[in-house]
Design an enzyme around this catalytic site. Structure first.
Site, PDB file in Angstrom:
ATOM      1  N   SER A  24      20.835 -10.179 -65.789  1.00 55.32           N
ATOM      2  CA  SER A  24      20.260 -10.698 -64.741  1.00 55.32           C
ATOM      3  C   SER A  24      21.170 -11.596 -63.772  1.00 55.32           C
ATOM      4  CB  SER A  24      18.878 -11.463 -64.719  1.00 55.32           C
ATOM      5  OG  SER A  24      18.343 -11.769 -63.666  1.00 55.32           O
ATOM      6  N   PRO A  25      21.264 -11.703 -62.465  1.00 52.66           N
ATOM      7  CA  PRO A  25      22.083 -12.859 -61.828  1.00 52.66           C
ATOM      8  C   PRO A  25      21.610 -13.947 -62.354  1.00 52.66           C
ATOM      9  CG  PRO A  25      21.458 -11.172 -60.352  1.00 52.66           C
ATOM     10  CD  PRO A  25      20.581 -10.828 -61.508  1.00 52.66           C
ATOM     11  N   GLN A 101      25.406  -9.580 -56.621  1.00 52.53           N
ATOM     12  CA  GLN A 101      24.193  -9.862 -55.592  1.00 52.53           C
ATOM     13  C   GLN A 101      24.640 -10.598 -54.407  1.00 52.53           C
ATOM     14  OE1 GLN A 101      21.587 -13.292 -56.646  1.00 52.53           O
ATOM     15  NE2 GLN A 101      19.934 -11.679 -57.034  1.00 52.53           N
ATOM     16  N   TYR A 186      14.949 -18.246 -50.852  1.00 48.36           N
ATOM     17  CA  TYR A 186      16.320 -18.255 -50.183  1.00 48.36           C
ATOM     18  C   TYR A 186      15.988 -17.700 -48.641  1.00 48.36           C
ATOM     19  CZ  TYR A 186      18.069 -19.982 -54.404  1.00 48.36           C
ATOM     20  OH  TYR A 186      18.315 -20.536 -55.528  1.00 48.36           O
ATOM     21  N   ARG A 234      16.130  -7.783 -54.603  1.00 49.63           N
ATOM     22  CA  ARG A 234      15.359  -8.758 -55.425  1.00 49.63           C
ATOM     23  C   ARG A 234      14.280  -9.480 -54.600  1.00 49.63           C
ATOM     24  NH1 ARG A 234      16.845 -13.179 -60.184  1.00 49.63           N
ATOM     25  NH2 ARG A 234      16.542 -11.175 -61.487  1.00 49.63           N
ATOM     26  N   LEU A 307      11.192 -13.830 -69.071  1.00 45.43           N
ATOM     27  CA  LEU A 307      10.780 -13.971 -70.620  1.00 45.43           C
ATOM     28  C   LEU A 307      10.523 -12.363 -71.509  1.00 45.43           C
ATOM     29  CD1 LEU A 307       8.226 -17.124 -70.585  1.00 45.43           C
ATOM     30  CD2 LEU A 307      10.643 -16.673 -71.330  1.00 45.43           C
ATOM     31  N   GLY A 329      17.726 -12.444 -68.405  1.00 48.58           N
ATOM     32  CA  GLY A 329      18.348 -13.712 -68.125  1.00 48.58           C
ATOM     33  C   GLY A 329      18.793 -14.797 -69.056  1.00 48.58           C
ATOM     34  N   ARG A 330      18.079 -15.709 -69.213  1.00 52.05           N
ATOM     35  CA  ARG A 330      18.370 -16.763 -70.152  1.00 52.05           C
ATOM     36  C   ARG A 330      18.471 -16.305 -71.689  1.00 52.05           C
ATOM     37  NH1 ARG A 330      14.652 -21.105 -67.372  1.00 52.05           N
ATOM     38  NH2 ARG A 330      13.709 -19.328 -66.318  1.00 52.05           N
TER      39      ARG A 330
END
Length: 373
Positions: A24-25, A101, A186, A234, A307, A329-330
């Site tokens: 993921s970005p 992205q 954004y 996204r 998650l 992601g994380r």
């Protein structure tokens, strides 16, 4: 055994992802003047070695004031292309897809980096630089945030072309996949939500008016981006403030599909000061229902994120038909070789064949040493 869906290739237009695992970005705040540097090469290169089928950079601003922080990557200038090309050459050389992205921060720009001093909006804040922020109106993201200047109609039309120009630079840099960032509060998300968009011209009002600018961007980017390359969008399936919900996202996705967007990347939240899922209850796979709803109701491929921690969990999402791609992601920061560990957990790579041979040869020999083979 039957190959898990997670490790089944996915063709998207003229390119094929070798598996359904996606990085993921994730913003890293390590760029200067928007340029890719050695940090980005090492940071993202390790995910290619980890055999993610698609490796996304963090968001790239389409103009300098569209950065979230001064450390963001950019694709607003032709002089940035070569630095990106160095990155895509390495990622694609490992047999996986390179992706980027493009974004505009809108009213959430000109903020400190995570390691800058919070609350110091000015040059004294750990070298932080201040610039003008813009938005649908002059309403700030939250208390303490910079007050934006409302964009004129002419400026909105200019921004559409800046997104298209960034798409052309992404192609010149060698990226295989492009995503437009329309989430997390954004600029494009600011136009979608009635919480942040109270305009009374053609770019505000009802849902059709609020979708006009994001759809114009998607249309212009699709025209600028090669026909044989896939385009993602996204979205925040719910904005976290109660102004935009899943039904709105489904309607938006249907319009995006008609334009030629290929995949909806389903995230959530961010319309106020928080970056992402504020106001959304978190738990394992908490955003998967959004990807499922969009996929089934809008009839478009989706990417699930949020998650998702291991291979069996990811495989179950795919087997249920809730998404077509799994974004990590994380957990990828914690476990850069996540796909390879997922393959081990799913029992589809007992001989370490998926690993780069420089690694796999040694690991397979270790199994013999440990008496496991």
């Amino acid at each position: 055994m039957q190959k898990p869906l997670l490790f089944t290739p996915l063709q998207m237009r003229g390119v094929t992802a070798p598996n359904r695992c996606v990085v993921s970005p994730m913003v890293q705040f390590r760029a200067t003047d928007g340029l890719v540097n050695d940090f980005h090469l090492v940071h993202l290169g390790k995910f290619a070695l980890g055999r993610f089928g698609t490796v996304f950079t963090e968001n790239c601003a389409v103009e300098p004031r569209g950065r979230v922080t001064q450390g963001d990557l950019g694709l607003w200038d032709d002089g940035q292309i070569a630095s990106h090309k160095r990155l895509t050459d390495f990622i694609r050389g490992e047999g996986v897809l390179s992706a980027t992205q493009i974004t505009h921060s809108g009213r959430k720009g000109s903020t400190p980096r995570t390691f800058d001093k919070r609350g110091q909006f000015g040059p004294e804040g750990a070298g932080w630089q201040k610039w003008e922020v813009v938005g649908p109106t002059d309403l700030a993201a939250a208390e303490g945030w910079l007050k934006p200047r409302a964009l004129s109609v002419d400026e909105i039309e200019e921004l559409v072309q800046k997104f298209a120009a960034a798409a052309k630079r992404a192609d010149a840099a060698g990226y295989d996949v492009l995503e437009v960032h329309g989430a997390h509060g954004y600029l494009l998300a600011q136009f979608l939500s009635p919480i942040s968009n109270t305009r009374n011209d053609q770019y505000g009002g009802d849902r059709a008016g609020r979708m006009r600018f994001p759809l114009d961007v998607a249309r212009a980017v699709r025209q600028a981006w090669p026909e044989n390359k896939p385009l993602f969008m996204r979205v925040s399936a719910v904005d976290g403030g109660g102004g935009w919900d899943v039904d709105d996202t489904v309607a938006f996705a249907q319009e995006l599909k008609a334009i030629g967007v290929d995949v909806i990347d389903c995230s959530s939240g961010g319309i106020a000061g928080a970056a992402t899922a504020a106001g959304v209850k978190r738990g394992l796979g908490f955003q998967v229902p959004f990807a499922s709803a969009v996929k089934k109701q809008a009839g478009i491929a989706t990417m699930a994120v949020g998650l998702i921690l291991d291979g069996p969990q990811a495989e179950a999402i795919l087997q249920a038909g809730d998404a077509d791609l799994i974004a990590i992601g994380r957990q990828a920061l914690y476990e850069p070789f996540w796909p390879l560990h997922a393959a081990q957990a799913l029992g589809c790579d007992p001989d370490f064949d998926l690993w780069t041979p420089e690694y796999g040869w040694w690991l397979e020999k270790r199994e013999h040493t440990l008496g496991r083979k």
